[in-house]
Design a protein around this motif. Structure first.
Motif, PDB file in Angstrom:
ATOM      1  N   ASP A 223       0.819  -1.293   0.048  1.00 24.63           N
ATOM      2  CA  ASP A 223      -0.025  -0.041  -0.079  1.00 24.63           C
ATOM      3  C   ASP A 223       0.653   0.973  -0.119  1.00 24.63           C
ATOM      4  O   ASP A 223      -0.013   2.536  -0.506  1.00 24.63           O
ATOM      5  N   THR A 229      -0.847  -4.787   3.009  1.00 25.20           N
ATOM      6  CA  THR A 229      -1.810  -5.168   3.885  1.00 25.20           C
ATOM      7  C   THR A 229      -2.789  -6.571   3.405  1.00 25.20           C
ATOM      8  O   THR A 229      -3.082  -6.233   1.853  1.00 25.20           O
ATOM      9  N   ARG A 231      -6.522  -8.455   3.508  1.00 24.25           N
ATOM     10  CA  ARG A 231      -7.351  -8.012   3.477  1.00 24.25           C
ATOM     11  C   ARG A 231      -8.482  -9.075   3.338  1.00 24.25           C
ATOM     12  O   ARG A 231      -8.201 -10.157   2.773  1.00 24.25           O
ATOM     13  N   VAL A 237      -8.569  -6.646   8.754  1.00 24.81           N
ATOM     14  CA  VAL A 237      -7.105  -6.675   7.814  1.00 24.81           C
ATOM     15  C   VAL A 237      -5.689  -7.353   8.312  1.00 24.81           C
ATOM     16  O   VAL A 237      -5.831  -7.201   9.635  1.00 24.81           O
ATOM     17  N   GLU A 239      -2.108  -6.304   8.826  1.00 23.73           N
ATOM     18  CA  GLU A 239      -0.637  -5.770   8.122  1.00 23.73           C
ATOM     19  C   GLU A 239       0.618  -6.034   8.362  1.00 23.73           C
ATOM     20  O   GLU A 239       1.229  -6.529   9.245  1.00 23.73           O
TER      21      GLU A 239
END
Length: 253
Positions: A223, A229, A231, A237, A239
């Protein structure tokens, strides 16, 4: 210091990984096909285990979609209790790695698909770039001949640590690919075409070039400069820090 081609989650997400499960009984093939259909439509990332389907997704949407999909299956291969599906929210921990891993793999696969990569083999954790000028510009497509290329993609592995953190291992995956047949070629085809040596030269990357290429692909997935990330259809989410894990020898500070 030793740098590993591994990335670690920024939090110990897997101490308490929320998911849902419902009773879904049937043949292994049918249960995995249904789970795959849910992934294809981005409704749920799931995994059939024992008599349950474990998943991350909106439970109401998932139930509606299963009721729709179940009509495509023979009653003898898949059984779903529509009136009482045994739906319950659960919290998975590090001892549930066998369930967590395929759900996280589904998210990684979804991210790679979004960024223009495809998985040539159904269950293998290997992805190759689509034939696209932008990937050629990035050096991910090398030509062996007019109709055979070397595609530089990714192979990956995910692990849940006892601490609750997750680690994703990445490496470059460079198969030979036929443009006309749209499939990966076995070594015997390259030998028959007299391209084995040229393939080895293009696929066996020098460690520094391999690292640069890996960093380039990971930047595509990120990102921003520091986070990738993952999803899930339920809105959650995970990370992952984009920096490689560095091991420091004992005695160094």
């Amino acid at each position: 210091m030793l740098t590993l081609n591994a990335l670690i989650t920024i939090k110990p997400y897997f101490r308490a990984f929320k998911a849902w499960r419902l009773v879904l009984i049937g043949t292994s093939s049918a249960r995995f096909r249904l789970s795959g259909s849910l992934w294809q439509e981005n409704v749920a990332f799931g995994y059939p285990h024992e008599e349950y389907l474990y998943f991350k997704g909106d439970p109401d949407i998932v139930l509606r979609k299963i009721r729709e999909l179940i009509t495509l299956f023979d009653r003898r291969e898949l059984f779903f209790r529509e009136e009482n599906p045994g739906l319950e929210e659960i919290v998975l921990g590090v001892d549930n790695e066998v369930i967590i891993k395929p759900i996280v793999y589904a998210s990684i696969k979804s991210l790679l698909k979004e960024k223009g990569f495809i998985h040539p083999y159904k269950r293998a954790k290997k992805a190759i770039p689509k034939i696209d000028p932008r990937f050629k510009k990035l050096g991910l497509i090398d030509y062996l001949s007019n109709e055979i290329v070397v595609l530089h993609g990714l192979k990956y592995m995910f692990q849940v640590r006892r601490s609750g953190y997750g680690i994703v291992w990445f490496d470059i995956y460079s198969p030979a690919y036929s443009l006309s047949e749209q499939r990966i070629l076995p070594p015997k085809r390259l030998r028959a075409a007299g391209l084995s040596e040229k393939y080895k030269m293009l696929a066996s990357l020098h460690p520094e070039k391999r690292l640069r290429m890996l960093e380039s692909i990971l930047s595509l997935l990120a990102d921003n400069e520091s986070i990738i990330t993952l999803r899930f259809p339920d809105g959650d989410v995970i990370e992952v820090a984009k920096d490689f894990v560095v091991l420091q020898p004992r005695g160094e500070s």
